[in-house]
Enzyme design. Structure first.
Site, mmCIF file in Angstrom:
data_model
loop_
_atom_site.group_PDB
_atom_site.id
_atom_site.type_symbol
_atom_site.label_atom_id
_atom_site.label_comp_id
_atom_site.label_asym_id
_atom_site.label_seq_id
_atom_site.Cartn_x
_atom_site.Cartn_y
_atom_site.Cartn_z
ATOM 1 N N CYS A 113 -3.154 10.594 10.827
ATOM 2 C CA CYS A 113 -1.886 11.708 9.935
ATOM 3 C C CYS A 113 -2.443 12.725 10.332
ATOM 4 O O CYS A 113 -1.591 13.589 9.823
ATOM 5 C CB CYS A 113 -2.133 10.987 8.482
ATOM 6 N N HIS B 48 -1.175 17.103 4.373
ATOM 7 C CA HIS B 48 -1.883 17.245 4.417
ATOM 8 C C HIS B 48 -1.263 18.348 5.213
ATOM 9 O O HIS B 48 -0.820 18.865 5.823
ATOM 10 C CB HIS B 48 -2.536 15.995 5.672
ATOM 11 N N GLY C 128 0.909 -1.310 0.139
ATOM 12 C CA GLY C 128 0.069 -0.436 0.519
ATOM 13 C C GLY C 128 0.809 1.121 -0.315
ATOM 14 O O GLY C 128 2.109 0.800 0.339
ATOM 15 N N LYS D 296 -11.798 11.708 15.214
ATOM 16 C CA LYS D 296 -10.638 10.968 15.147
ATOM 17 C C LYS D 296 -9.785 11.956 15.561
ATOM 18 O O LYS D 296 -8.794 12.455 16.715
ATOM 19 C CB LYS D 296 -10.074 10.191 14.552
ATOM 20 N N VAL E 152 1.434 3.214 2.728
ATOM 21 C CA VAL E 152 2.002 4.046 3.932
ATOM 22 C C VAL E 152 2.937 2.393 3.594
ATOM 23 O O VAL E 152 4.055 2.345 4.173
ATOM 24 C CB VAL E 152 1.027 3.683 4.335
ATOM 25 N N SER F 222 -3.874 10.721 -1.119
ATOM 26 C CA SER F 222 -2.899 10.232 -0.983
ATOM 27 C C SER F 222 -3.328 8.842 0.923
ATOM 28 O O SER F 222 -3.174 7.718 1.098
ATOM 29 C CB SER F 222 -1.260 9.627 -1.048
HETATM 30 N N1 LIG Z 1 -2.725 6.691 3.704
HETATM 31 C C1 LIG Z 1 -2.358 8.271 4.818
HETATM 32 O O1 LIG Z 1 -1.783 8.607 4.668
HETATM 33 C C2 LIG Z 1 -2.154 7.191 5.995
HETATM 34 C C3 LIG Z 1 -1.973 7.576 7.239
HETATM 35 C C4 LIG Z 1 -2.548 6.962 8.654
HETATM 36 C C5 LIG Z 1 -2.586 5.484 8.491
HETATM 37 N N2 LIG Z 1 -2.998 5.300 7.290
HETATM 38 C C6 LIG Z 1 -3.385 4.219 7.747
HETATM 39 O O2 LIG Z 1 -3.024 2.926 7.002
HETATM 40 C C7 LIG Z 1 -3.648 1.588 6.494
HETATM 41 C C8 LIG Z 1 -3.055 1.651 4.394
HETATM 42 O O3 LIG Z 1 -3.302 2.664 4.160
HETATM 43 P P1 LIG Z 1 -2.659 3.017 2.943
HETATM 44 O O4 LIG Z 1 -3.413 4.091 3.016
HETATM 45 O O5 LIG Z 1 -1.371 2.135 2.477
HETATM 46 O O6 LIG Z 1 -3.968 2.167 2.317
HETATM 47 P P2 LIG Z 1 -4.115 0.951 0.475
HETATM 48 O O7 LIG Z 1 -2.792 2.365 0.086
HETATM 49 O O8 LIG Z 1 -5.417 0.911 -0.111
HETATM 50 O O9 LIG Z 1 -2.579 0.566 0.878
HETATM 51 C C9 LIG Z 1 -3.206 -1.087 1.696
HETATM 52 C C10 LIG Z 1 -2.451 -2.054 1.729
HETATM 53 O O10 LIG Z 1 -3.302 -2.973 2.320
HETATM 54 C C11 LIG Z 1 -3.496 -4.458 2.027
HETATM 55 N N3 LIG Z 1 -4.453 -5.494 1.776
HETATM 56 C C12 LIG Z 1 -5.761 -4.793 1.661
HETATM 57 N N4 LIG Z 1 -6.794 -5.935 1.990
HETATM 58 C C13 LIG Z 1 -6.351 -6.797 2.839
HETATM 59 C C14 LIG Z 1 -6.470 -7.887 3.357
HETATM 60 N N5 LIG Z 1 -8.106 -8.475 3.129
HETATM 61 N N6 LIG Z 1 -5.619 -8.479 3.755
HETATM 62 C C15 LIG Z 1 -4.509 -8.515 3.662
HETATM 63 N N7 LIG Z 1 -3.593 -7.026 2.872
HETATM 64 C C16 LIG Z 1 -4.122 -6.619 3.181
HETATM 65 C C17 LIG Z 1 -3.148 -3.887 0.304
HETATM 66 O O11 LIG Z 1 -2.685 -5.178 0.130
HETATM 67 P P3 LIG Z 1 -3.098 -5.166 -1.668
HETATM 68 O O12 LIG Z 1 -1.818 -4.139 -2.196
HETATM 69 O O13 LIG Z 1 -2.663 -7.045 -2.105
HETATM 70 O O14 LIG Z 1 -4.113 -4.743 -2.263
HETATM 71 C C18 LIG Z 1 -2.145 -2.745 0.856
HETATM 72 O O15 LIG Z 1 -1.294 -3.479 0.979
HETATM 73 C C19 LIG Z 1 -5.435 2.260 6.367
HETATM 74 O O16 LIG Z 1 -5.850 1.492 7.828
HETATM 75 C C20 LIG Z 1 -4.712 3.449 7.045
HETATM 76 O O17 LIG Z 1 -6.028 3.769 7.492
HETATM 77 C C21 LIG Z 1 -3.015 5.407 6.314
#
Ligand SMILES: NC(=O)c1ccc[n+]([C@@H]2O[C@H](COP(=O)([O-])OP(=O)(O)OC[C@H]3O[C@@H](n4cnc5c(N)ncnc54)[C@H](OP(=O)(O)O)[C@@H]3O)[C@@H](O)[C@H]2O)c1
Length: 337
Positions: free
Chosen positions: A133, A246, A17, A217, A19, A163
């Site tokens: 974040c 952000h 993903g 949050k 992150v 993002s």
């Molecule tokens: N983006 C931000 O700025 C940010 C900041 C703070 C916190 N977060 C939190 O971090 C987490 C990930 O965010 P992201 O932005 O990186 O999301 P993302 O780009 O959509 O990536 C999601 C990741 O989770 C994996 N995943 C999804 N469904 C799954 C499943 N059923 N089993 C195993 N792996 C699975 C995906 O794998 P595949 O590639 O195989 O689908 C991918 O590696 C979320 O909880 C989000 O709230 C994000």
């Protein structure tokens, strides 16, 4: 508890993903002592290969059996996956640093920004939560002000990049922008409205009180991190057509009167915070400037002339780095210190 070693087996759940990929890069950049990297994701990316420390590592499918021998597990695969798999990781003996909102408000789980409240980490029971974040950027700047002048109330409006919603949202903004500039119809899959050339005052789901989960949050996590339930917080969170970083317009009311220069002086000493504030030279942080940076940037510092003890600030931080991956790796660094 984590046994001290020369090198650690580190798992990244959600490694493919937005992150997760940054976590892997930051572990390498900061020379985190990794003996083995366990990359986990869904069946969609099983078998994909990622580079780390001059080796190629194969992504495996996340399951309850993924954590045998793992010392530290960085979770970034969404709240539902954290609820399902974090207990298995803890049971297998790993310390989990969870980037989702699943455990953040659990009183038994420390919610940590290392520069702000590292002392609460000592009380962990196998899970340490990484804050939201937008909350991380804000508390990095507000904690030192709170210590000096006690913040009574925070009014914050965010301008959050796509993002923050993950890799599909990055593709949606790019795809819609290209479509519109070529006079084609747009596709909407991630957001309920067009995000290109638009602002959407809606992040996460709406609650009965009219706020979104993201807004609540920010309020609840800020109080937990500042360890002060008396701080009043009201937030409006807005998604904007920016790829990364952000930005936040923050108004605070303090017990003790502070001038804008006193706030600049306090923030110049704050770890991980850069004061970038010279309006006469058009200097203030923007998402483009702060993209890829580790520090939280603060500008437009000025007194709120409508109340006796008010200050306005403009805070910008990279949501993928300090807002997520970097903060998680910093927590891991504290764990092995
Ligand atoms: N983006 C931000 O700025 C940010 C900041 C703070 C916190 N977060 C939190 O971090 C987490 C990930 O965010 P992201 O932005 O990186 O999301 P993302 O780009 O959509 O990536 C999601 C990741 O989770 C994996 N995943 C999804 N469904 C799954 C499943 N059923 N089993 C195993 N792996 C699975 C995906 O794998 P595949 O590639 O195989 O689908 C991918 O590696 C979320 O909880 C989000 O709230 C994000």
């Amino acid at each position: 508890m984590l046994k001290k070693k020369d090198k650690y087996v580190v798992a990244v759940a959600g490694a493919t993903g937005a992150v997760g990929r940054e976590m892997v890069e930051i572990l390498q950049e900061r020379n985190f002592p990794v003996s083995e990297l366990v990359l986990l994701a869904s069946e969609n990316t099983e078998g994909e290969r990622l580079k780390f420390n001059d080796r190629t590592w194969v992504v495996k499918r996340l399951s309850e059996d993924s954590f045998k021998g793992v010392d530290i597990a960085l979770f970034s695969a969404g709240g539902e996956r954290s609820l399902e798999f974090v207990p298995a990781a803890v049971k297998a003996g790993a310390v989990v640093i969870d980037n989702s909102s699943a455990f953040r408000m659990d009183p038994k789980v420390p919610l940590v920004v290392p520069e702000v409240n590292v002392h609460v980490m000592a009380k962990h029971n196998g899970i340490i939560a990484n804050p939201n974040c937008s909350t991380i950027g804000m508390v990095m700047a507000l904690k030192p002000i709170h210590v000096k002048a006690r913040i009574r109330r925070i009014v914050v409006t965010t301008f959050q990049s796509v993002s923050g919603t993950g890799k599909k949202a990055i593709d949606e903004l790019a795809g819609q922008t290209v479509a519109l500039l070529n006079f084609r119809d747009i596709e909407k899959k991630v957001y309920p409205h067009q995000i290109a050339f638009n602002c959407i005052p809606h992040i996460d789901t709406f609650l009965d009180n009219g706020y979104t989960k993201e807004e609540m949050k920010m309020a609840n996590e800020t109080r937990k991190i500042l360890e002060d339930e008396s701080v009043r917080v009201t937030a409006t969170t807005v998604r904007v057509p920016v790829f990364r970083c952000h930005s936040e317009s923050v108004n605070i009311e303090t017990d003790v009167k502070l001038s804008a220069n006193e706030v600049r002086a306090i923030l110049s000493e704050a770890p991980g915070v850069i004061v970038y504030d010279d309006p006469k030279k058009d200097l203030y942080p923007t998402a483009i400037d702060v993209s890829g940076k580790d520090d939280v940037y603060v500008g437009r510092i000025r007194e709120d002339e409508s109340i006796p003890n008010g200050i306005n600030l403009w805070i910008v931080s990279d949501n993928i780095r300090k807002g997520a991956a970097l903060n998680a790796v910093q927590i891991a660094e504290e764990l092995i210190r």
